[in-house]
Design a protein around this motif. Structure first.
Motif, PDB file in Angstrom:
ATOM      1  N   VAL A  77       0.866  -1.228  -0.115  1.00 18.09           N
ATOM      2  CA  VAL A  77       0.102   0.010   0.186  1.00 18.09           C
ATOM      3  C   VAL A  77       0.886   1.069  -0.114  1.00 18.09           C
ATOM      4  O   VAL A  77       0.474   2.154  -0.913  1.00 18.09           O
ATOM      5  CB  VAL A  77      -0.920  -0.153   1.302  1.00 18.09           C
ATOM      6  N   LEU A  78       1.939   1.278   0.727  1.00 16.29           N
ATOM      7  CA  LEU A  78       2.893   2.367   0.819  1.00 16.29           C
ATOM      8  C   LEU A  78       3.368   2.810  -0.520  1.00 16.29           C
ATOM      9  O   LEU A  78       3.442   3.921  -0.954  1.00 16.29           O
ATOM     10  CB  LEU A  78       3.850   2.118   1.760  1.00 16.29           C
ATOM     11  N   GLY A  79       3.824   1.801  -1.340  1.00 11.56           N
ATOM     12  CA  GLY A  79       4.298   2.172  -2.571  1.00 11.56           C
ATOM     13  C   GLY A  79       3.299   2.668  -3.608  1.00 11.56           C
ATOM     14  O   GLY A  79       3.465   3.658  -4.044  1.00 11.56           O
ATOM     15  N   ARG A  80       1.798   2.357  -3.645  1.00 17.78           N
ATOM     16  CA  ARG A  80       0.988   2.387  -4.290  1.00 17.78           C
ATOM     17  C   ARG A  80       0.470   4.170  -3.944  1.00 17.78           C
ATOM     18  O   ARG A  80       0.278   4.943  -4.706  1.00 17.78           O
ATOM     19  CB  ARG A  80      -0.164   1.865  -4.101  1.00 17.78           C
ATOM     20  N   VAL A  81       0.715   4.281  -2.466  1.00 25.05           N
ATOM     21  CA  VAL A  81       0.467   5.634  -2.345  1.00 25.05           C
ATOM     22  C   VAL A  81       1.411   6.788  -2.743  1.00 25.05           C
ATOM     23  O   VAL A  81       1.156   7.868  -3.196  1.00 25.05           O
ATOM     24  CB  VAL A  81       0.282   5.756  -0.479  1.00 25.05           C
ATOM     25  N   LEU A  82       2.605   6.334  -2.463  1.00 25.18           N
ATOM     26  CA  LEU A  82       3.828   7.237  -3.050  1.00 25.18           C
ATOM     27  C   LEU A  82       3.684   7.295  -4.565  1.00 25.18           C
ATOM     28  O   LEU A  82       3.901   8.482  -4.929  1.00 25.18           O
ATOM     29  CB  LEU A  82       5.113   6.688  -2.463  1.00 25.18           C
ATOM     30  N   GLU A  83       3.302   6.356  -5.282  1.00 26.15           N
ATOM     31  CA  GLU A  83       3.366   6.633  -6.672  1.00 26.15           C
ATOM     32  C   GLU A  83       2.224   7.444  -7.034  1.00 26.15           C
ATOM     33  O   GLU A  83       2.350   8.428  -7.981  1.00 26.15           O
ATOM     34  CB  GLU A  83       3.047   5.219  -7.387  1.00 26.15           C
ATOM     35  N   GLY A  84       1.154   7.437  -6.182  1.00 26.73           N
ATOM     36  CA  GLY A  84      -0.098   8.324  -6.478  1.00 26.73           C
ATOM     37  C   GLY A  84       0.221   9.874  -6.072  1.00 26.73           C
ATOM     38  O   GLY A  84      -0.270  10.778  -6.745  1.00 26.73           O
ATOM     39  N   LEU A  85       1.300   9.830  -5.157  1.00 26.19           N
ATOM     40  CA  LEU A  85       1.388  11.337  -4.716  1.00 26.19           C
ATOM     41  C   LEU A  85       2.360  11.741  -5.776  1.00 26.19           C
ATOM     42  O   LEU A  85       2.009  12.915  -6.262  1.00 26.19           O
ATOM     43  CB  LEU A  85       2.432  11.229  -3.428  1.00 26.19           C
ATOM     44  N   ALA A  86       3.078  11.035  -6.429  1.00 24.80           N
ATOM     45  CA  ALA A  86       4.012  11.688  -7.520  1.00 24.80           C
ATOM     46  C   ALA A  86       3.149  11.969  -8.857  1.00 24.80           C
ATOM     47  O   ALA A  86       3.499  12.729  -9.421  1.00 24.80           O
ATOM     48  CB  ALA A  86       5.083  10.311  -7.892  1.00 24.80           C
ATOM     49  N   ILE A  87       2.133  11.084  -9.076  1.00 24.11           N
ATOM     50  CA  ILE A  87       1.334  11.329 -10.189  1.00 24.11           C
ATOM     51  C   ILE A  87       0.600  12.699  -9.819  1.00 24.11           C
ATOM     52  O   ILE A  87       0.409  13.640 -10.743  1.00 24.11           O
ATOM     53  CB  ILE A  87       0.266  10.289 -10.268  1.00 24.11           C
TER      54      ILE A  87
END
Length: 216
Positions: A66-76
């Motif tokens: 989940v943390l990885g998906r959140v960080l990628e979402g933040l980058a987007i």
């Protein structure tokens, strides 16, 4: 993300903007206005693509779960904010400023138009800096062993370039150098981060093969 795709995403938009910026007029005048306008019409396509750089690094370096998906979402999200607000600068001061200078000539309206364009563009540039900082941290954490040196060099280039982008745009020479630094920096970080993925794929297989060879 595979290395060729990461390199294309991180290097090509920045280098294309560097080439475009090498012919950016230093001052908006009636003589330079046609190319000033047309250059920024091209920039409408190229500037948003610059957000692929930090995203590609985050995509390659993000942790699992989940943390990885959140960080990628933040980058987007940061990339979208950058593209929207910096695109406004491009449209107002670039296309609008150039077109109106061609039609009505220079005047006090130029300063007023540039004022709102700069106020919007700086917000986009700060979002890009935040995305680059996020990418740098993740790349340094994710890069394995000696590849962390490459990630560190890339982080230095990219963060300095993103900071310079706050004020340099793509004007020659500093803006062009800024784009080159962003291309080099994000490409180096993505290259280092993808090594973590490759090591993760091959590590267990190599270990299992060694176990089989060692078994009687």
């Amino acid at each position: 993300m595979r290395l060729p795709a990461a390199v294309a995403a991180t290097a090509l938009p920045a280098l294309a903007l560097a080439v475009l910026g090498s012919s950016h007029p230093a001052v908006l005048t009636p003589e330079s206005a046609p190319w000033w306008r047309d250059l920024h019409i091209i920039g409408l396509v190229l500037f948003p693509l610059l957000a692929l750089g930090p995203w590609a690094v985050v995509r390659a370096a993000r942790p699992a779960g989940v943390l990885g998906r959140v960080l990628e979402g933040l980058a987007i999200v940061l990339g979208l904010v950058y593209a929207a607000f910096y695109g406004a600068l491009d449209a107002l001061a670039g296309i609008g400023g150039g077109h109106e200078t061609m039609r009505v000539g220079p005047g006090p309206w130029v300063a007023a138009l540039f004022e709102i364009a700069d106020a919007l563009g700086i917000r986009g540039a700060y979002a890009y800096l935040a995305a680059t900082l996020l990418a740098a941290v993740l790349a340094l954490v994710a890069a394995p062993g000696p590849w962390r040196v490459l990630a560190g060099v890339g982080a230095l280039f990219a963060v300095v370039g993103a900071w310079s982008f706050l004020t340099s745009h793509i004007y020659w020479p500093f803006g062009v150098a800024t784009m080159v630094m962003l291309g080099i920096g994000h490409t180096a970080m993505a290259s280092a981060a993808t090594r973590r993925r490759a090591a993760g794929r091959h590590g267990p297989a190599v270990a299992a093969a060694g176990h089989r060879v060692a078994s009687p």
